[in-house]
Motif scaffolding. Sequence first.
Motif: not given
Length: 390
Positions: A110-112, A118-123
């Motif tokens: 989901v990050s590529v 990705p940490w900020e967006k997904y977690y």
Amino acid sequence: MFGNFTYCNPTKLYFGEDALNGLNTELPKYGKNVVLIYGGGSIKKNGIYDEVIKILKDNGKNVAEISGVMPNPTVDKLYGGVETARRHKADLLLAVGGGSVCDYAKAVSVSVNCDEDPWEKYYTRFEEPACETLPVGCVLTMVGTGSEMNAGAVITNPHTHQKIGHVFADEKIMPRFAILNPQYALTLPHYQMAAGIYDIFNHICEQYFSGEDDNVSDYISEGLMRSVIHAGRIANKDPQNYEARSNLMWAATWALNTLVSRGKSTDWMVHMLGQSVGAYTNATHGMTLAAVSLPYYRHILPFGVQKFKRFAVYVWDVNTAGKSDEQIAKEGLAAMESWMKELGLVMNISELGATPEMIEGIAGGTLIMNGGYKVLDHDEIVDILKESLA
């Protein structure tokens, strides 16, 4: 059974001693560039790596590798994996390992093609992907997480002492296929096997201890739990028992492929507590769950007595004669405790490296869920964690 729901699970499973042959069916569906993802190198010692590489080469794939995925994959490891997949112009991510490796592959997927952190967006913000995701396939070597047939991905941020799981809403993030050969799990150390057995069991508990309606999902859960208890006892005495280990592998998949959560609320507070403990101790996931489970369930039992009574009767065969509902419910938890000790599970967080000084931080990092029988406040979480120390 109340409510409305949608159920879709697109993951294709290949199960049994010849399951790896399924790669020959699946690989032609994807482009030439494959990123092979694995952990600390055990697959090179037991020969699985060589088998997989041969099949990839026979299918004309151009292979890059991400090795060294740790049991609790970190955000820094995620950033590195994203760069590898980008450089290789990956068409498929193939995870060979346990649940952490499968989780990690989905996080990379989901990050590529995402420009954001990705940490900020997904977690942190728990957003869904707005970019194209990469397909993931899994070759499972460790039993427990069910990651081979769901859309969840757990990542640890050691800088902030947070371990957070994101269950993505889009079924395309689920692995497109998964290879399940129980023989691949036979070489696991006993500690890891026992942790995996409890991880399976607790996944079912998290979905079972909620709701009050008559629900098909709960009947399925009770059957799965009885199977895990029975097979777990056999595997504990004879880890090489293929039948028991195959039943555990199959139960693990169905425990967390969303089936038994349909049509009901779910709890997940044991996982929130355990993951926060893991963020501070880097302990094995299944053992963190085992260490906090009983203090948590004893705390919420008064608010869900009827379900805990049902658990005692239909899962543990507790005799109800002459006993109050609460007595029956407590006997069920006592039976569960005996089984956990029989397996050799860690029963307190002190054994995992947690200290009294960590309690406030662990409590502060525990996400509060609202699907169970009691919505906890901060003080209750602190009390449960203190109970878990001893």
